[in-house]
Design an enzyme around this catalytic site. Structure first.
Site, PDB file in Angstrom:
ATOM      1  N   ASP A 100       0.738  -1.250   0.008  1.00 48.98           N
ATOM      2  CA  ASP A 100       0.064  -0.069  -0.201  1.00 48.98           C
ATOM      3  C   ASP A 100       0.997   1.331  -0.102  1.00 48.98           C
ATOM      4  O   ASP A 100       1.582   1.399   1.138  1.00 48.98           O
ATOM      5  CB  ASP A 100      -0.954  -0.159   1.445  1.00 48.98           C
ATOM      6  CG  ASP A 100      -2.103   0.675   1.109  1.00 48.98           C
ATOM      7  OD1 ASP A 100      -2.090   1.854   0.622  1.00 48.98           O
ATOM      8  OD2 ASP A 100      -3.132   0.263   1.803  1.00 48.98           O
ATOM      9  N   GLU A 144      -6.649   4.172  -5.601  1.00 54.26           N
ATOM     10  CA  GLU A 144      -7.789   4.405  -4.821  1.00 54.26           C
ATOM     11  C   GLU A 144      -8.367   5.785  -5.156  1.00 54.26           C
ATOM     12  O   GLU A 144      -7.693   6.753  -4.964  1.00 54.26           O
ATOM     13  CB  GLU A 144      -7.573   4.435  -3.390  1.00 54.26           C
ATOM     14  CG  GLU A 144      -8.701   4.868  -2.428  1.00 54.26           C
ATOM     15  CD  GLU A 144      -8.218   5.519  -1.009  1.00 54.26           C
ATOM     16  OE1 GLU A 144      -9.278   4.976  -0.414  1.00 54.26           O
ATOM     17  OE2 GLU A 144      -7.406   6.016  -0.909  1.00 54.26           O
ATOM     18  N   HIS A 172     -10.965  -1.419   4.764  1.00 51.14           N
ATOM     19  CA  HIS A 172     -10.702  -0.902   6.049  1.00 51.14           C
ATOM     20  C   HIS A 172     -11.271   0.404   6.180  1.00 51.14           C
ATOM     21  O   HIS A 172     -11.208   0.787   7.637  1.00 51.14           O
ATOM     22  CB  HIS A 172      -9.082  -0.830   6.059  1.00 51.14           C
ATOM     23  CG  HIS A 172      -8.662   0.192   5.183  1.00 51.14           C
ATOM     24  ND1 HIS A 172      -8.509   0.054   4.047  1.00 51.14           N
ATOM     25  CD2 HIS A 172      -8.037   1.243   5.501  1.00 51.14           C
ATOM     26  CE1 HIS A 172      -7.753   0.991   3.379  1.00 51.14           C
ATOM     27  NE2 HIS A 172      -7.581   1.886   4.427  1.00 51.14           N
ATOM     28  N   ASP A 173     -11.930   1.121   5.338  1.00 51.71           N
ATOM     29  CA  ASP A 173     -12.634   2.637   5.718  1.00 51.71           C
ATOM     30  C   ASP A 173     -13.943   2.383   5.614  1.00 51.71           C
ATOM     31  O   ASP A 173     -14.661   3.310   5.786  1.00 51.71           O
ATOM     32  CB  ASP A 173     -12.127   3.458   4.708  1.00 51.71           C
ATOM     33  CG  ASP A 173     -10.569   3.524   4.568  1.00 51.71           C
ATOM     34  OD1 ASP A 173      -9.926   3.586   5.690  1.00 51.71           O
ATOM     35  OD2 ASP A 173     -10.012   3.891   3.452  1.00 51.71           O
ATOM     36  N   ASP A 212      -2.807   4.769  -2.271  1.00 53.32           N
ATOM     37  CA  ASP A 212      -3.651   5.521  -1.718  1.00 53.32           C
ATOM     38  C   ASP A 212      -3.969   6.688  -2.220  1.00 53.32           C
ATOM     39  O   ASP A 212      -3.084   7.397  -2.753  1.00 53.32           O
ATOM     40  CB  ASP A 212      -2.845   5.646  -0.256  1.00 53.32           C
ATOM     41  CG  ASP A 212      -3.723   6.215   0.911  1.00 53.32           C
ATOM     42  OD1 ASP A 212      -4.685   5.542   1.094  1.00 53.32           O
ATOM     43  OD2 ASP A 212      -3.478   7.325   1.380  1.00 53.32           O
TER      44      ASP A 212
HETATM   45  C1  GLC Z   1      -7.066   6.225   2.310  1.00 52.93           C
HETATM   46  C2  GLC Z   1      -6.992   5.313   3.284  1.00 52.93           C
HETATM   47  C3  GLC Z   1      -7.523   5.637   4.726  1.00 52.93           C
HETATM   48  C4  GLC Z   1      -6.517   6.755   5.101  1.00 52.93           C
HETATM   49  C5  GLC Z   1      -6.343   7.853   4.193  1.00 52.93           C
HETATM   50  C6  GLC Z   1      -5.158   8.619   4.446  1.00 52.93           C
HETATM   51  O1  GLC Z   1      -8.220   6.783   2.371  1.00 52.93           O
HETATM   52  O2  GLC Z   1      -7.742   4.173   2.774  1.00 52.93           O
HETATM   53  O3  GLC Z   1      -7.446   4.675   5.402  1.00 52.93           O
HETATM   54  O4  GLC Z   1      -6.919   7.180   6.347  1.00 52.93           O
HETATM   55  O5  GLC Z   1      -6.280   7.474   2.625  1.00 52.93           O
HETATM   56  O6  GLC Z   1      -3.956   8.223   4.036  1.00 52.93           O
END
Ligand code: GLC
Ligand code: CA
Length: 542
Positions: A101, A244, A318-319, A202
């Site tokens: 990641d 993402e 995980h979010d 990310d």
């Molecule tokens: C992404 C991750 C999340 C994190 C954010 C900042 O959305 O999935 O868990 O808090 O980025 O890095």
């Protein structure tokens, strides 16, 4: 034009591990790399092709590892670089690749670069971050940080603000600096050389930004930067990359996942996840789920990306809260409805992702605020309290949307703490682990786990799942989600009752002659014209 062979990741299923909550090997209450290593056989039994590992890099853990202080080391709570090498090697023996990641939008404020950067304005690393002059009273503009407060943090010694889209401990990296970009590409190649099979990027849509004009993401620089990074680090044999992008619509997705390979392999977009959100408002505000709209979102992505890009298929990460609690029934019909969600999703085109515990039908947990650990939840609770929201409202918001729902420890067995740790778990274990756990489900034909096993196997056996066209059926029907896939050789019919009451099945005629591949019920129904609560089936023709 020569047709390249289908890349492995188009027929793959990827499993996401949130390392902190997966398996603790040493009793400190935090999951770790040796813990993951000890569960590789479980993952092989499930049948997955790759693991997306949420960040295990060195980090002060302000945002559970999404705040990295050294991109080329493993955080001691998770293990060592040797543990990481062992994981890559042992997973490889089982045909499982490791996807790391990459958090490239920001680093930790404890990263060496940032420590240097804040020493003086002429430090060589100063320009690795985004600074604006100011007076310490009025920030450069009104931009807000993702985890609350202003996006600008004052540094009195420098007489400057730095920009952070997430917490104050996550300063944004300055992508407009070519030296910074070169450092990041070098680091990525270092991991690939170590045997990593791919990367999840990310908040990739935030890499190109223009904070002076209010743009936190998707500035004109974005795609040029991604293409540069792709040329410098991603165009290596077999490497998979997934971006993402909360902001991506279909047109943007075609750029990110351009089949010419100039950017990324695939996009991880969230349009179906915004279905219970009020546009323009924070995610905590409640909106009812409009089922017909949900179907239309899926259909549009399936049809418009066909041949022009590649999507990820997911209900959880995980979010996000647990899908069975959010979209289906985590009570009476938990097993049937968890399988229904799986069948519905895994019949589509794209690369399916399974988030740890989803394959068991794990559920949300009714958190008390004091039990929560997530920085996003804690900041929201503080802000809303100050604005006069009731404790009940806050608790309800957490129950529905809080990220800690997905982060309760993995439920391995019925022993204390669900077999996750012999110590004190960092986050509460959902007490339903006595009924919902891996030990109970592995090897049992009627389990949610078995349903996922079947779906993952089918993805490899049936080319129609990878290549077939998508035709939505009963688009305006208020209860049934149905579609057809067709690759010229085989046809697939997926029919799902999305709700908890029986409903007449207008497609029962269409089902004749099809072979039932998988269903959310183990026994055949007594009335073939009826779909039982959360009944889902996938049938093969030809
Ligand atoms: C992404 C991750 C999340 C994190 C954010 C900042 O959305 O999935 O868990 O808090 O980025 O890095
Ligand atoms: Ca541990």
């Amino acid at each position: 034009m020569k047709h390249p062979e289908t890349p492995w990741w188009k027929q793959a299923v990827i499993y996401q591990i949130y390392p902190r909550s997966f398996c603790d090997s040493n009793g400190d209450g935090i999951g770790d790399l040796p813990g993951i290593l000890s569960k590789l056989d479980y993952l092989q039994t499930l049948g997955i092709d790759a693991i997306w590992l949420s960040p295990v890099f060195r980090s002060p853990q302000d945002d559970n590892g999404y705040d990295i202080s050294d991109y080329q080391d493993i955080d001691p709570i998770f293990g060592t670089l040797e543990d990481m090498d062992a994981l890559i090697r042992e997973a490889g023996k089982r045909g499982i690749r490791i996807i790391m990641d990459l958090v490239l939008n920001h680093s930790s404020d404890e990263h060496r670069w940032f420590k240097e950067a804040r020493k003086s304005r002429d430090n060589p690393y100063h320009d690795f971050y985004i600074w604006r002059d100011g007076d310490g009273v009025t920030p450069p503009n009104d931009l807000k940080a993702g985890f609350g407060g202003s996006a600008w943090e004052w540094v009195p010694e420098l007489g400057q603000y730095y920009f952070h889209q997430f917490s104050v401990k996550q300063p944004d990296l300055n992508w407009d600096n070519p030296a910074l970009r070169a450092e990041l590409y070098r680091m990525i190649n270092w991991w690939t050389d170590r045997g990593v099979g791919g990367f999840r990027l990310d908040v990739v849509d935030h890499l190109g930004k223009d904070p002076d004009h209010g743009l936190m993401k998707c500035a004109p620089t974005l795609h040029p930067y991604i293409r540069e990074m792709s040329r410098a680090a991603f165009q290596r044999p077999g490497l998979v990359t997934v971006g993402e992008a909360w902001s991506a619509d279909v047109e943007e997705a075609k750029r990110y996942s351009n089949p010419d390979g100039s950017e990324l392999s695939m996009v991880f977009q969230f349009e179906h996840m915004k279905i219970d959100q009020i546009p323009g408002k924070e995610k905590w505000e409640r909106a009812p789920i409009d089922f017909v709209t949900l179907k239309k979102i899926f259909s549009r992505w399936q049809k418009e990306l066909y041949g022009q890009g590649w999507n990820s298929l997911f209900w959880e990460n995980h979010d996000l809260p647990r899908s069975v609690s959010r979209f289906a029934d985590d009570g009476t019909y938990r097993v049937e409805s968890a399988k229904m969600l799986a069948i519905l999703l895994h019949g589509m085109q794209g690369t399916p992702y399974v988030y740890q515990g989803e394959e068991l039908g794990m559920t949300n947990y009714d958190f008390r605020v004091g039990e929560c650990r997530d920085i996003e939840i804690l900041n929201m609770a503080r802000e809303r309290r100050a604005q006069g929201y009731s404790e009940e409202w806050i608790r309800d918001a957490i129950r529905r949307k809080g990220r800690d729902n997905a982060r309760t420890p993995m439920q391995w067995d019925a022993s204390p703490n669900a077999g996750f740790t012999t110590g004190e778990p960092w986050l509460v274990v959902n007490p339903n682990y006595r009924e919902i756990n891996a030990e109970d489900q592995v090897g049992r034909d009627d389990s949610v786990f078995a349903c996922y096993q079947t779906l993952i196997r089918l993805r490899k056996e049936l080319p129609v799942l990878t290549d077939g066209t998508y035709e939505p059926l009963l688009e305006e029907d208020a209860r049934i989600f149905a579609y057809r896939r067709d690759d010229g050789k085989n046809r697939l019919l997926v029919v799902c009752n999305f709700f908890g009451e029986s409903v007449e099945n207008p497609l029962c005629g269409e089902e004749k002659g099809g072979r039932l591949l998988v269903s959310s019920y183990t026994e055949a129904g007594t009335d073939p014209d009826l779909l039982r609560p959360y009944e889902a089936k996938m049938l093969l023709f030809g």
